[in-house]
Scaffold this motif. Structure first.
Motif, mmCIF file in Angstrom:
data_model
loop_
_atom_site.group_PDB
_atom_site.id
_atom_site.type_symbol
_atom_site.label_atom_id
_atom_site.label_comp_id
_atom_site.label_asym_id
_atom_site.label_seq_id
_atom_site.Cartn_x
_atom_site.Cartn_y
_atom_site.Cartn_z
ATOM 1 N N LEU A 42 2.544 52.514 20.393
ATOM 2 C CA LEU A 42 2.902 51.583 21.457
ATOM 3 C C LEU A 42 3.943 52.230 22.367
ATOM 4 O O LEU A 42 5.062 52.526 21.935
ATOM 5 C CB LEU A 42 3.455 50.287 20.860
ATOM 6 C CG LEU A 42 2.507 49.530 19.911
ATOM 7 C CD1 LEU A 42 3.219 48.338 19.285
ATOM 8 C CD2 LEU A 42 1.255 49.082 20.646
ATOM 9 N N LEU A 43 3.569 52.427 23.623
ATOM 10 C CA LEU A 43 4.457 53.110 24.562
ATOM 11 C C LEU A 43 5.678 52.273 24.944
ATOM 12 O O LEU A 43 6.801 52.776 24.961
ATOM 13 C CB LEU A 43 3.679 53.497 25.828
ATOM 14 C CG LEU A 43 4.503 54.108 26.965
ATOM 15 C CD1 LEU A 43 5.161 55.411 26.523
ATOM 16 C CD2 LEU A 43 3.645 54.323 28.203
ATOM 17 N N ARG A 44 5.476 51.003 25.248
ATOM 18 C CA ARG A 44 6.566 50.205 25.811
ATOM 19 C C ARG A 44 7.735 50.014 24.844
ATOM 20 O O ARG A 44 8.892 50.159 25.257
ATOM 21 C CB ARG A 44 6.010 48.873 26.325
ATOM 22 C CG ARG A 44 5.125 49.079 27.566
ATOM 23 C CD ARG A 44 4.326 47.850 27.932
ATOM 24 N NE ARG A 44 3.413 48.141 29.043
ATOM 25 C CZ ARG A 44 2.214 48.704 28.901
ATOM 26 N NH1 ARG A 44 1.776 49.025 27.687
ATOM 27 N NH2 ARG A 44 1.461 48.941 29.945
ATOM 28 N N PRO A 45 7.498 49.706 23.571
ATOM 29 C CA PRO A 45 8.639 49.676 22.641
ATOM 30 C C PRO A 45 9.371 51.011 22.564
ATOM 31 O O PRO A 45 10.600 51.054 22.446
ATOM 32 C CB PRO A 45 7.980 49.320 21.298
ATOM 33 C CG PRO A 45 6.763 48.549 21.675
ATOM 34 C CD PRO A 45 6.265 49.221 22.928
ATOM 35 N N TYR A 46 8.610 52.096 22.645
ATOM 36 C CA TYR A 46 9.232 53.420 22.597
ATOM 37 C C TYR A 46 10.111 53.659 23.822
ATOM 38 O O TYR A 46 11.178 54.287 23.725
ATOM 39 C CB TYR A 46 8.150 54.501 22.499
ATOM 40 C CG TYR A 46 8.699 55.903 22.574
ATOM 41 C CD1 TYR A 46 9.607 56.365 21.619
ATOM 42 C CD2 TYR A 46 8.332 56.762 23.602
ATOM 43 C CE1 TYR A 46 10.130 57.656 21.692
ATOM 44 C CE2 TYR A 46 8.846 58.050 23.678
ATOM 45 C CZ TYR A 46 9.746 58.492 22.719
ATOM 46 O OH TYR A 46 10.262 59.754 22.800
ATOM 47 N N LEU A 47 9.708 53.161 24.988
ATOM 48 C CA LEU A 47 10.525 53.326 26.192
ATOM 49 C C LEU A 47 11.833 52.551 26.085
ATOM 50 O O LEU A 47 12.863 52.996 26.618
ATOM 51 C CB LEU A 47 9.743 52.885 27.430
ATOM 52 C CG LEU A 47 8.568 53.781 27.844
ATOM 53 C CD1 LEU A 47 7.831 53.180 29.033
ATOM 54 C CD2 LEU A 47 9.041 55.197 28.166
ATOM 55 N N VAL A 48 11.814 51.399 25.417
ATOM 56 C CA VAL A 48 13.061 50.668 25.170
ATOM 57 C C VAL A 48 13.981 51.537 24.317
ATOM 58 O O VAL A 48 15.177 51.687 24.608
ATOM 59 C CB VAL A 48 12.790 49.325 24.457
ATOM 60 C CG1 VAL A 48 14.112 48.618 24.130
ATOM 61 C CG2 VAL A 48 11.916 48.410 25.308
ATOM 62 N N ARG A 49 13.428 52.099 23.257
ATOM 63 C CA ARG A 49 14.195 53.005 22.392
ATOM 64 C C ARG A 49 14.761 54.175 23.194
ATOM 65 O O ARG A 49 15.940 54.535 23.042
ATOM 66 C CB ARG A 49 13.294 53.520 21.272
ATOM 67 C CG ARG A 49 13.914 54.626 20.449
ATOM 68 C CD ARG A 49 12.939 55.178 19.423
ATOM 69 N NE ARG A 49 13.507 56.327 18.719
ATOM 70 C CZ ARG A 49 12.924 56.950 17.701
ATOM 71 N NH1 ARG A 49 11.734 56.530 17.272
ATOM 72 N NH2 ARG A 49 13.508 57.977 17.105
ATOM 73 N N LEU A 50 13.947 54.759 24.057
ATOM 74 C CA LEU A 50 14.372 55.920 24.821
ATOM 75 C C LEU A 50 15.498 55.556 25.793
ATOM 76 O O LEU A 50 16.450 56.320 25.984
ATOM 77 C CB LEU A 50 13.171 56.492 25.576
ATOM 78 C CG LEU A 50 13.200 57.974 25.986
ATOM 79 C CD1 LEU A 50 13.611 58.866 24.830
ATOM 80 C CD2 LEU A 50 11.832 58.376 26.518
ATOM 81 N N GLY A 51 15.393 54.374 26.416
ATOM 82 C CA GLY A 51 16.467 53.910 27.298
ATOM 83 C C GLY A 51 17.784 53.754 26.554
ATOM 84 O O GLY A 51 18.867 54.055 27.079
ATOM 85 N N TYR A 52 17.702 53.293 25.325
ATOM 86 C CA TYR A 52 18.879 53.128 24.455
ATOM 87 C C TYR A 52 19.477 54.491 24.107
ATOM 88 O O TYR A 52 20.698 54.686 24.184
ATOM 89 C CB TYR A 52 18.431 52.389 23.196
ATOM 90 C CG TYR A 52 19.522 51.999 22.226
ATOM 91 C CD1 TYR A 52 20.452 51.010 22.548
ATOM 92 C CD2 TYR A 52 19.597 52.576 20.970
ATOM 93 C CE1 TYR A 52 21.439 50.620 21.642
ATOM 94 C CE2 TYR A 52 20.568 52.204 20.052
ATOM 95 C CZ TYR A 52 21.487 51.218 20.394
ATOM 96 O OH TYR A 52 22.446 50.837 19.492
ATOM 97 N N GLU A 53 18.628 55.426 23.743
ATOM 98 C CA GLU A 53 19.095 56.765 23.363
ATOM 99 C C GLU A 53 19.660 57.524 24.556
ATOM 100 O O GLU A 53 20.628 58.286 24.419
ATOM 101 C CB GLU A 53 17.945 57.545 22.723
ATOM 102 C CG GLU A 53 17.528 56.976 21.374
ATOM 103 C CD GLU A 53 16.212 57.543 20.854
ATOM 104 O OE1 GLU A 53 16.039 57.573 19.626
ATOM 105 O OE2 GLU A 53 15.358 57.931 21.681
ATOM 106 N N LEU A 54 19.087 57.315 25.732
ATOM 107 C CA LEU A 54 19.612 57.948 26.942
ATOM 108 C C LEU A 54 21.010 57.436 27.288
ATOM 109 O O LEU A 54 21.757 58.093 28.015
ATOM 110 C CB LEU A 54 18.665 57.706 28.120
ATOM 111 C CG LEU A 54 17.391 58.564 28.129
ATOM 112 C CD1 LEU A 54 16.345 57.960 29.060
ATOM 113 C CD2 LEU A 54 17.711 60.005 28.536
#
Length: 374
Positions: free
Chosen positions: A65-77
């Motif tokens: 699932l791409l969209r949950p991963y993008l939330v994670r990536l925004g957090y890590e950034l």
């Protein structure tokens, strides 16, 4: 966890790490999604079946699932690493995404949803999913603060408005009923890109923004990620529209599992690839497509010919130029983010725009056709 494998070594920053992190994120988020739907659907078996129609498609074993991963990536950034703390937010954006699928198939005759009762049930499911997404956000730990949670809920509501304005454009504006082939191509393209930004850009932007807000990212980072998300989602919607013209023949790869062959065409919708094609084709071929748009039916011969025409009249080439423009702008925006392994991972997330399977499928189909002629 996969995060521990990451380093600044460029050799590790490849697509395999990107997809492995997506799988890791999905593995944790999917049970949260299923549990949320189970609690609301347990009240009635028929209701549960309606809710689950798309949930099952989105939560199959091995699903990335791409969209949950993008939330994670925004957090890590934003400088945070303990992304599991925001897993409910990752689940919430996918539940929200599911709500848009549910409403979309209520509007169109897609995925086996044809009867009035089935459409009504999917629309009800969509409304319940939206509420479920908000409820899931509220399950976040109090440590994030009420102000941040309120900001995120406001962003969900704004995104929901944007998506349904986009749906209105999709259902009413860019259709056979309003088709004017005398319209300059750049004007139609502007309208089309507005529609794509509302339908795709708004939700992808939401994902990165939610992660960044939860990570305490500064205003500059939030603005940059919003731009990146908007461009990435808009370009992704354009690519999704290309999938409408994939021929139903046994070529390598899988077609979009949520969008039947030529569904936009049969619904009387005019996307940019089709508008470009209609502007250039001779009258006889043009009439074949116009008849499909009006009558909302397509025969096997047209299914084989239209993908060839899309390629032969450079409509796909025109789309690839647009995608390339978005890609170049994405590269410019991502450089505004402090250099890190997560910035590199974000770049990998949008690199697939240039290597998309739908373009590859059409190239292969055209190649096979040309080989048969020689």
């Amino acid at each position: 966890m996969i995060t521990s494998l990451l380093s600044t070594d460029k050799k590790l920053m490849d697509r395999s790490i990107h997809f492995e992190r997506m799988r890791e994120t999905s593995k944790i988020v999917i049970p949260l999604i299923k549990d949320a739907y189970l609690k609301i659907g347990s009240q009635n078996n028929h209701l549960f079946d309606s809710l689950n129609y798309f949930v099952l498609k989105r939560t199959n074993d091995g699903q990335c699932l791409l969209r949950p991963y993008l939330v994670r990536l925004g957090y890590e950034l934003s400088g945070k690493n303990n992304w599991v703390d925001i897993a409910p937010a990752c689940a919430a954006v996918e539940i929200f995404n599911i709500s848009t699928y549910q409403s979309n198939i209520a509007f169109d005759n897609k995925n086996g949803i044809f009867t009035s009762s089935q459409k009504n049930n999917q629309f009800v499911a969509s409304m319940l999913s939206l509420e479920l997404a908000i409820d899931t956000i509220l399950k976040l730990d109090n440590n994030f603060g009420q102000t941040v949670i309120s900001q995120i809920i406001d962003r969900f509501h704004q995104t929901n408005r944007d998506i349904y304005i986009g749906q209105f454009y999709d259902l009413n504006e860019l259709t056979i009923n309003n088709l004017d082939l005398s319209m300059p191509e750049d004007i139609f393209l502007s309208l089309y890109l507005q529609r794509c930004e509302k339908l795709g850009g708004s939700l992808t932007s939401l994902c990165l923004e939610v992660g960044c807000l939860l990570g305490g990212g500064n205003d500059h980072l939030i603005v940059t990620l919003k731009k990146i998300g908007t461009m990435l989602g808009t370009a992704g919607q354009i690519v999704n529209d290309v999938s409408d013209y994939i021929p139903p023949e046994p070529i390598k790869g899988d077609i979009n599992g949520y969008k039947p062959y030529f569904s936009d065409l049969k619904a009387g919708k005019v996307t940019f690839p089709l508008f470009h094609l209609l502007k250039l084709m001779p009258l006889q071929k043009n009439k074949i497509i116009m008849d499909i748009l009006v009558n909302k039916t397509i025969n096997n011969s047209a299914m084989k010919e239209i993908p060839l025409w899309i390629c032969q009249y450079s409509s796909i080439k025109s789309i690839r130029k647009i995608i390339w423009s978005y890609y170049k702008n994405l590269k410019k925006e991502v450089r505004k983010i402090t250099k890190s392994q997560y910035r590199d991972l974000l770049s990998i997330a949008f690199s697939s725009l240039l290597t998309n399977k739908y373009f590859a499928m059409l190239r292969e189909y055209m190649s096979v056709h040309n080989a048969k002629r020689t």
